[in-house]
Write an enzyme that holds these catalytic residues in place. Structure first.
Site, mmCIF file in Angstrom:
data_model
loop_
_atom_site.group_PDB
_atom_site.id
_atom_site.type_symbol
_atom_site.label_atom_id
_atom_site.label_comp_id
_atom_site.label_asym_id
_atom_site.label_seq_id
_atom_site.Cartn_x
_atom_site.Cartn_y
_atom_site.Cartn_z
ATOM 1 N N ILE A 12 0.833 -1.209 0.000
ATOM 2 C CA ILE A 12 0.000 0.000 0.000
ATOM 3 C C ILE A 12 0.865 1.256 0.000
ATOM 4 O O ILE A 12 0.576 2.241 -0.681
ATOM 5 C CB ILE A 12 -0.981 -0.032 1.197
ATOM 6 N N SER A 34 12.308 -5.256 5.693
ATOM 7 C CA SER A 34 12.151 -6.611 6.286
ATOM 8 C C SER A 34 11.015 -7.350 5.590
ATOM 9 O O SER A 34 10.934 -8.573 5.620
ATOM 10 C CB SER A 34 11.838 -6.485 7.784
ATOM 11 N N ASP A 58 15.101 1.161 10.607
ATOM 12 C CA ASP A 58 13.977 0.645 11.393
ATOM 13 C C ASP A 58 13.394 1.841 12.146
ATOM 14 O O ASP A 58 14.103 2.483 12.933
ATOM 15 C CB ASP A 58 14.496 -0.419 12.385
ATOM 16 N N SER A 124 -7.026 -0.751 10.195
ATOM 17 C CA SER A 124 -7.624 -1.874 9.463
ATOM 18 C C SER A 124 -9.029 -2.161 9.966
ATOM 19 O O SER A 124 -9.324 -2.001 11.148
ATOM 20 C CB SER A 124 -6.745 -3.120 9.656
ATOM 21 N N THR A 126 -10.077 -4.805 10.555
ATOM 22 C CA THR A 126 -9.990 -5.944 11.475
ATOM 23 C C THR A 126 -10.279 -5.527 12.908
ATOM 24 O O THR A 126 -10.631 -6.335 13.760
ATOM 25 C CB THR A 126 -8.601 -6.616 11.361
ATOM 26 N N TYR A 148 -2.571 -8.924 15.980
ATOM 27 C CA TYR A 148 -2.355 -7.926 14.908
ATOM 28 C C TYR A 148 -3.435 -6.842 14.987
ATOM 29 O O TYR A 148 -3.145 -5.657 15.023
ATOM 30 C CB TYR A 148 -2.378 -8.602 13.534
ATOM 31 N N LYS A 152 -3.323 -2.630 15.929
ATOM 32 C CA LYS A 152 -3.930 -1.542 15.155
ATOM 33 C C LYS A 152 -4.821 -0.704 16.073
ATOM 34 O O LYS A 152 -4.768 0.531 16.065
ATOM 35 C CB LYS A 152 -4.765 -2.114 13.997
ATOM 36 N N PHE A 177 -10.398 -1.860 4.297
ATOM 37 C CA PHE A 177 -11.063 -3.156 4.189
ATOM 38 C C PHE A 177 -10.109 -4.109 3.468
ATOM 39 O O PHE A 177 -8.979 -4.270 3.960
ATOM 40 C CB PHE A 177 -12.459 -2.943 3.599
ATOM 41 N N ASN A 178 -10.420 -4.666 2.343
ATOM 42 C CA ASN A 178 -9.494 -5.653 1.757
ATOM 43 C C ASN A 178 -8.812 -5.131 0.498
ATOM 44 O O ASN A 178 -9.374 -5.232 -0.587
ATOM 45 C CB ASN A 178 -10.247 -6.956 1.463
#
Ligand code: WQD
Length: 337
Positions: A12, A34, A58, A124, A126, A148, A152, A177-178
């Site tokens: 993204i 990574s 990082d 997300s 989620t 995860y 978020k 979303f997806n």
């Protein structure tokens, strides 16, 4: 504006870099590579015709972050950097909490130190967990079901509370979303490491002959055809949403939560059939057991994004299937030369 994209070499992030450059912003990418290939940078430059400065660091490293903020003088940050595999987060929760929370805390401390007041955060859908109803609006309850998702949600809290304490800070939390698809050039796209967790990259690898067949995780859900329903959004539409969000953040204060979805739900079998129809390729599949943690339906009410940002998804499922295949067939091994 001069914008820092943490994790900007990712799926993204790279698409957002292209859209920002197209809109005459200056893009600086900080990525430790990574979970992304260095080749992405050259692809972004080839598409945009512009150079992109990269810090191979990082963003959990406070010293390196501070040095980067001091020398660059950013106007805004879009924070993508973070681990994102749901399954892996259940096996290595401490790694996810450490990395995904540390990176956000380090970034906002650097922002405060150097007077950078605008941030868009990659959140997300989620965080909604098992939605009580669909379509999902931003004011509906959250209910994370894996580490995860919790990282978020916790990052949303960190940013919201920081903006409440620092009246100069403007925060936009984008709940994706997806995301699927790829830039129309076929130069950048989704390149998961190892066996893809997500549906569309798995379908693409079946189509290219890298995987024998798709396992459809359950066909006994309460949906129109028994398979899981999701709100698939073209990654370029998602990237456009970030351009609108950073513009919004730069002219407002406080925190806004915004869903980025199409508002349309498609089932697994809908996606398989669309991909086959659009690309003229058969996708063999078997019906397998449900995947633990999966939900039946999840799709957005995207009206707040339209009202607040003037943003709406423009690409349809055929575009998503066509652009996915265009990327995959031109890059059978992702970014590996
Ligand atoms: C979609 C549908 C599966 C693979 C995840 C994360 C979410 C976000 C997007 C980061 C489901 C089915 C899948 C396969 C299948 N990522 N499926 N066979 O689970 O909705 O969301 O990715 O932010 O946080 O949770 O996406 O693509 O994995 O699954 O049948 O091999 O496809 O059961 O119904 P999901 P997905």
């Amino acid at each position: 504006m001069k914008i820092l994209l943490t994790g900007g070499a990712g799926f993204i992030g790279s698409h957002t870099a292209v859209e920002l450059l197209k809109n005459n912003h200056e893009v600086i990418i900080a990525d430790n590579f990574s979970n992304a290939s260095q080749a992405v940078i050259g692809r972004i430059e080839k598409i945009s015709g512009q150079k992109v400065k990269v810090y191979n660091i990082d963003v959990c490293d406070a010293k390196l972050c501070s040095r980067m903020f001091e020398s660059e003088g950013f106007d805004a940050v879009i924070h993508f950097a973070g681990y994102k595999a749901v399954g892996e987060s259940c096996v290595k929760p401490e790694m996810y909490y450490r990395n995904n929370l540390d990176s956000t805390l380090t970034i906002i401390e650097a922002m405060e130190k150097y007077g950078v007041n605008n941030i868009v955060f990659s959140s997300s859908a989620t965080v909604y967990g098992i939605p009580e109803k669909v379509p999902i609006t931003e004011d509906m309850p959250t209910g994370c079901t894996n580490p995860y998702g919790w990282t978020k949600y916790m990052n949303e809290r960190i940013l919201t509370d920081t903006a409440a304490a620092n009246k100069n800070l403007s925060v936009v939390l984008l709940r994706y979303f997806n995301p699927i698809g790829a830039h129309e050039s076929g130069l950048i796209g989704e390149a998961p490491n190892g066996i893809p967790n997500n549906l569309m990259p798995y379908i693409a690898q079946v189509a290219i002959g890298k995987r024998e067949k798709l396992s459809v995780f359950g066909n006994d859900y309460p949906t129109h055809d028994g398979t899981g329903v999701r709100d698939y959004i073209h990654v370029v539409d998602l990237a456009r949403g970030h351009v609108d969000a950073i513009n919004y953040a730069s002219s407002h204060k406080g925190t806004e939560i915004i869903n980025l979805g199409t508002g349309v739900g498609y089932s697994v079998l809908d996606i398989v059939k669309s991909f086959e129809r659009v690309n003229g390729i058969k996708i063999p599949y078997v019906i397998a057991e449900r995947r633990p943690g999966d939900i039946a339906q999840c799709y957005a009410d995207p009206s707040k994004a339209e009202k607040l940002l003037g943003w709406k998804a423009e690409k349809n499922i055929d575009d998503m299937c066509r652009d996915t295949w265009n990327w995959q067939k031109n890059n059978p091994n992702g970014y590996e030369e």
